[in-house]
Write an enzyme that holds these catalytic residues in place. Structure first.
Site, short mmCIF file in Angstrom:
data_model
loop_
_atom_site.label_atom_id
_atom_site.label_comp_id
_atom_site.label_asym_id
_atom_site.label_seq_id
_atom_site.Cartn_x
_atom_site.Cartn_y
_atom_site.Cartn_z
CB CYS A 1 -11.07 -9.49 7.87
SG CYS A 1 -9.67 -8.78 6.98
N1 LIG Z 1 -11.82 -6.90 1.90
C1 LIG Z 1 -11.94 -7.37 3.13
O1 LIG Z 1 -11.88 -8.58 3.37
C2 LIG Z 1 -12.18 -6.43 4.27
C3 LIG Z 1 -12.48 -6.97 5.52
C4 LIG Z 1 -12.69 -6.10 6.61
C5 LIG Z 1 -12.59 -4.73 6.43
N2 LIG Z 1 -12.26 -4.25 5.20
C6 LIG Z 1 -12.16 -2.79 5.06
O2 LIG Z 1 -13.32 -2.34 4.39
C7 LIG Z 1 -12.99 -1.21 3.57
C8 LIG Z 1 -13.39 -1.53 2.13
O3 LIG Z 1 -12.68 -2.68 1.72
P1 LIG Z 1 -12.89 -3.35 0.30
O4 LIG Z 1 -12.12 -4.62 0.33
O5 LIG Z 1 -14.32 -3.35 -0.06
O6 LIG Z 1 -12.12 -2.28 -0.62
P2 LIG Z 1 -12.21 -2.10 -2.20
O7 LIG Z 1 -12.64 -3.38 -2.83
O8 LIG Z 1 -10.93 -1.51 -2.62
O9 LIG Z 1 -13.40 -1.05 -2.37
C9 LIG Z 1 -13.31 0.28 -1.91
C10 LIG Z 1 -14.18 1.16 -2.79
O10 LIG Z 1 -14.10 2.50 -2.31
C11 LIG Z 1 -14.38 3.40 -3.38
N3 LIG Z 1 -13.37 4.47 -3.34
C12 LIG Z 1 -12.08 4.38 -3.63
N4 LIG Z 1 -11.47 5.55 -3.40
C13 LIG Z 1 -12.42 6.40 -2.93
C14 LIG Z 1 -12.43 7.74 -2.48
N5 LIG Z 1 -11.33 8.46 -2.47
N6 LIG Z 1 -13.61 8.29 -2.06
C15 LIG Z 1 -14.75 7.57 -2.05
N7 LIG Z 1 -14.78 6.28 -2.47
C16 LIG Z 1 -13.64 5.71 -2.88
C17 LIG Z 1 -14.33 2.59 -4.65
O11 LIG Z 1 -15.68 2.33 -4.99
P3 LIG Z 1 -16.44 3.22 -6.08
O12 LIG Z 1 -15.60 3.16 -7.31
O13 LIG Z 1 -17.73 2.49 -6.22
O14 LIG Z 1 -16.58 4.59 -5.51
C18 LIG Z 1 -13.72 1.28 -4.23
O15 LIG Z 1 -14.18 0.21 -5.01
C19 LIG Z 1 -11.48 -1.00 3.73
O16 LIG Z 1 -11.26 -0.01 4.69
C20 LIG Z 1 -10.99 -2.36 4.21
O17 LIG Z 1 -9.82 -2.28 4.97
C21 LIG Z 1 -12.07 -5.05 4.11
#
Ligand SMILES: NC(=O)c1ccc[n+]([C@@H]2O[C@H](COP(=O)([O-])OP(=O)(O)OC[C@H]3O[C@@H](n4cnc5c(N)ncnc54)[C@H](OP(=O)(O)O)[C@@H]3O)[C@@H](O)[C@H]2O)c1
Length: 324
Positions: free
Chosen positions: A135
């Site tokens: 981001c």
């Molecule tokens: N947030 C942002 O603004 C943003 C922007 C750009 C990129 N990103 C990237 O996008 C990715 C996701 O970000 P997010 O903000 O959506 O993160 P998040 O809210 O923490 O969601 C990640 C999800 O991954 C699942 N998870 C956790 N541990 C796991 C494992 N060991 N194996 C499989 N699934 C697992 C969980 O969902 P379940 O419980 O449903 O399995 C968790 O809710 C990250 O790499 C982040 O750096 C985020």
């Protein structure tokens, strides 16, 4: 209809993808995988979807899917693909940083193209798999790429950028706790943030230069958005700078160069990046605003999918911002 799967469905970017894909005219959601919510209704986690969908989370990833979005933390995308092989024809769009750098872009016979359409639109159209940019990286690259493309990026570039709390994901941490975040602000990982690698790689693709990019990331007292300001020496006039940016983004539906000052709220809940230029004593200030969960993540992922599948780049992404 394109059959789509979402992995990490209960997280912030997963939730945004569900919302976008439910309203996408050419996509049908095949499955929403969750390690923690299988068997429960998606609308019990993403409560705004009450009455919008009766879909349930599952712990089965259907390998026969046209496109799979990996919304997992760093390192988990690689692990997930190792444990869940998809058909070769399945396009993977990964939102983590696992495949973003050139050195990491080949994995299990798959090649990942860096998914910044304003840099690699033609490559994305022919890509089998996408590494979606970070981001901060998106906001900063969109601020600097026109200068680099014109070989005019100064040696020293300074960037200061502030993110909302959703940038850190759904899990609670001391600095996303309401009691810490409200009425508060701080910087973190000054000059060492991990997105510097992908930003530098993209800038170097356009311009070879000796200089350095100094980046200070901040945590802001709001939930969504990234506000980035970059400044660097520029020898031309403000009109020349605007012409350069206008030309670079002439064909880009999601990068708007504004002659009027910009602010953060008008891009929230949209896939747009707003940019503004200001020149003072040879120093060019570029302001850049995006929604971290849309142009910074899930919106850009859908934009990439549209390009990969030969759809209208804006399909499913004509969104209304929240201004007041
Ligand atoms: N947030 C942002 O603004 C943003 C922007 C750009 C990129 N990103 C990237 O996008 C990715 C996701 O970000 P997010 O903000 O959506 O993160 P998040 O809210 O923490 O969601 C990640 C999800 O991954 C699942 N998870 C956790 N541990 C796991 C494992 N060991 N194996 C499989 N699934 C697992 C969980 O969902 P379940 O419980 O449903 O399995 C968790 O809710 C990250 O790499 C982040 O750096 C985020």
């Amino acid at each position: 209809m394109i059959k789509a799967g979402i992995i990490g469905g209960s997280g912030y970017t997963g939730g945004e993808l569900i919302r976008l894909l439910l309203h996408h005219p050419q996509v049908e959601i095949n499955f929403i995988y969750s390690t923690t919510r299988a068997g429960t209704r998606v609308s019990t986690t993403h409560t705004d979807l009450l009455g919008v969908t009766t879909l349930e989370f599952t712990d089965k990833a259907d390998p026969d899917t046209d496109v799979v979005f990996l919304c997992l933390g760093h390192g988990n995308s690689r692990k997930f693909l190792q444990e869940h092989p998809f058909f070769e024809k399945t396009r993977i769009i990964d939102l983590s940083s696992d495949f973003r750098l050139k050195k990491d872009s080949a994995f299990q016979g798959r090649n990942f193209v860096y998914g910044l359409p304003e840099l690699y639109r033609e490559e994305i159209k022919n890509a089998g798999n996408i590494a979606n940019p970070g981001c901060f990286a998106t906001a900063i690259q969109l601020a600097l790429l026109p200068l680099a493309a014109a070989q005019l990026l100064g040696d020293e570039v300074h960037v200061n950028a502030t993110t909302g709390s959703t940038g850190a994901g759904v899990s609670l941490s001391p600095t996303t706790h309401f009691s810490w975040r409200e009425n508060n602000m701080s910087h973190y990982k000054a000059f060492t943030h991990q997105h510097l690698n992908e930003i530098n790689e993209s800038l170097a693709y356009k311009q070879s230069r000796k200089g350095k990019l100094w980046f200070v990331p901040n945590r802001g007292d709001f939930t969504r958005g990234i506000w980035a300001t970059a400044y660097t020496h520029f020898k031309g006039s403000l009109e020349e700078a605007y012409a350069l940016y206008g030309d670079y983004y002439a064909q880009a539906p999601f990068a708007q160069v504004s002659p009027e000052p910009i602010s953060l709220k008008p891009v929230i809940n949209t896939n747009q990046c707003h940019l503004h230029l200001h020149l003072h004593e040879g120093m060019l200030l570029i302001s850049s605003a995006i929604d971290n969960l849309l142009k910074g993540a899930s919106g850009q992922a859908v934009q990439n999918m549209n390009l990969m599948f030969g759809l209208d780049e804006e399909a499913g992404l004509r969104l209304k911002s929240i201004v007041h």
